[in-house]
Design an enzyme around this catalytic site. Structure first.
Site, PDB file in Angstrom:
ATOM      1  N   ASP A  82     -21.485  60.424 -52.927  1.00 17.56           N
ATOM      2  CA  ASP A  82     -22.675  60.237 -53.767  1.00 17.56           C
ATOM      3  C   ASP A  82     -22.304  59.310 -54.947  1.00 17.56           C
ATOM      4  O   ASP A  82     -21.124  58.974 -55.126  1.00 17.56           O
ATOM      5  CB  ASP A  82     -23.141  61.631 -54.234  1.00 17.56           C
ATOM      6  CG  ASP A  82     -24.595  61.648 -54.682  1.00 17.56           C
ATOM      7  OD1 ASP A  82     -25.343  60.712 -54.360  1.00 17.56           O
ATOM      8  OD2 ASP A  82     -24.986  62.625 -55.357  1.00 17.56           O
ATOM      9  N   ASN A 229     -31.811  64.154 -51.003  1.00 11.44           N
ATOM     10  CA  ASN A 229     -30.655  64.722 -51.717  1.00 11.44           C
ATOM     11  C   ASN A 229     -30.988  66.022 -52.436  1.00 11.44           C
ATOM     12  O   ASN A 229     -31.955  66.091 -53.197  1.00 11.44           O
ATOM     13  CB  ASN A 229     -30.192  63.734 -52.785  1.00 11.44           C
ATOM     14  CG  ASN A 229     -29.535  62.509 -52.212  1.00 11.44           C
ATOM     15  OD1 ASN A 229     -29.484  62.326 -51.000  1.00 11.44           O
ATOM     16  ND2 ASN A 229     -29.023  61.663 -53.079  1.00 11.44           N
TER      17      ASN A 229
HETATM   18  P1  13P Z   1     -30.925  67.246 -57.598  1.00 12.59           P
HETATM   19  O1  13P Z   1     -29.713  67.702 -58.359  1.00 12.59           O
HETATM   20  O2  13P Z   1     -32.130  67.118 -58.448  1.00 12.59           O
HETATM   21  O3  13P Z   1     -31.164  68.086 -56.395  1.00 12.59           O
HETATM   22  O4  13P Z   1     -30.630  65.758 -57.082  1.00 12.59           O
HETATM   23  C1  13P Z   1     -29.608  65.544 -56.161  1.00 12.59           C
HETATM   24  C2  13P Z   1     -29.266  64.116 -56.025  1.00 12.59           C
HETATM   25  O5  13P Z   1     -30.130  63.259 -56.034  1.00 12.59           O
HETATM   26  C3  13P Z   1     -27.849  63.772 -55.841  1.00 12.59           C
HETATM   27  O6  13P Z   1     -27.606  62.397 -55.918  1.00 12.59           O
END
Ligand code: 13P
Length: 286
Positions: A82, A229
């Site tokens: 990520d 996500n």
């Molecule tokens: P959240 O923490 O709002 O679920 O978002 C996750 C995300 O986009 C990780 O990149």
């Protein structure tokens, strides 16, 4: 073989308009619980690691844990890095077998971001891996990265040009979404997703999944958000189930770690299964 390329997973999801959940796992227990949920639901799944998690374990140990736990899993799984602004961590994870990476260079100007993302795409390709691109910061701080300032949104033309010229396999647009819990109901630019997908044919990544409604998820998935996500929801359910269990353990004076682990696993699994059903990925394993 359960580990599949990110592009294969997302291209199928885009074609059939379902969303593949991408959970930010935090340790071995959450990896195992998310995989168990995917097996139960017959759902493809993306496990993603923040840079913080990679640093906490060390790339090698984290990759080894993933490989061991995924070995007998009979649904398609992809390992993704990520938000990562650091090229050395990108290279390290690609070398360590990550299937895809989000090169998050939104703090650079678009021209320099485009130049470097093109290099990252070439590097990923040489290892059979894929790339998610980003030119606009997603609001909210996650695992020490990001900002609470509102995102600076680029024009459609700039975003389309970036996607086409870099050759990214997936793109993370800012559409009023934010990492973490929403403090007010988000006003989402759904049309931007439709426009980007129509112009490029590239699947979109929906960031900031925690706190969106089933209707919002389903509308955005129908428009082409093939990767969805979820991070905060996993962290919350993990820690809240732990707290609840530990309060009970304290009241009873019983301290049995495996019972705690079972409780945490059940909570993470049911959160993950719920998202798979909402995103329409249940039953989509091949
Ligand atoms: P959240 O923490 O709002 O679920 O978002 C996750 C995300 O986009 C990780 O990149």
């Amino acid at each position: 073989m359960p580990v599949v390329p990110m592009k294969e997973l997302l291209d199928r999801a885009l074609a059939d308009r379902y969303g593949v959940p991408a959970f930010n796992i935090v340790n071995d227990l959450s990896i195992e619980a998310v995989l168990a949920a995917a097996v139960e639901e017959r759902s493809p799944v993306i496990l993603q690691t923040s840079v913080k998690t990679v640093r906490m374990y060390g790339r090698r140990q984290l990759a080894d844990i993933f490989r061991t736990l995924v070995e007998d899993v009979a649904v398609p799984v992809t390992l993704h890095l990520d938000h990562c602004p650091d090229r050395s961590v990108i290279s390290d994870c690609l070398e360590g077998g990550w299937n895809s990476v989000l090169f998050d260079a939104h703090e650079l100007d678009v021209a320099e971001n485009l130049r470097q993302t093109t290099e990252v795409v070439a590097e990923a390709r040489s290892r059979g891996a894929h790339v998610e691109g980003e030119i606009e910061g997603i609001q909210g701080v996650e695992d020490g990265l990001g900002s609470d300032d509102a995102s600076v949104v680029q024009t459609l033309e700039v975003a389309v040009d970036f996607i086409r010229r870099t050759g990214v396999d997936c793109f993370a647009p800012a559409i009023g979404n934010a990492h973490g819990q929403y403090t007010a109901a988000p006003v989402l630019d759904h049309q931007r997703v439709s426009d980007l997908v129509q112009a490029t044919g590239v699947p979109m990544a929906l960031h900031g999944g925690t706190g969106l409604s089933a209707e919002q998820f389903q509308d955005l998935i129908a428009r082409g958000c093939a990767k969805v996500n979820i991070s905060t929801a996993l962290k919350q359910v993990y820690m809240q189930s732990s707290l609840e269990f530990l309060r009970g353990a304290e009241a009873q004076g019983k301290w049995d770690p495996p019972s705690l682990f079972t409780h945490q696993r059940t909570a993470v699994m049911s959160m993950a299964q719920e998202h798979m059903r909402t995103f329409g990925s249940s039953g989509r394993a091949w």
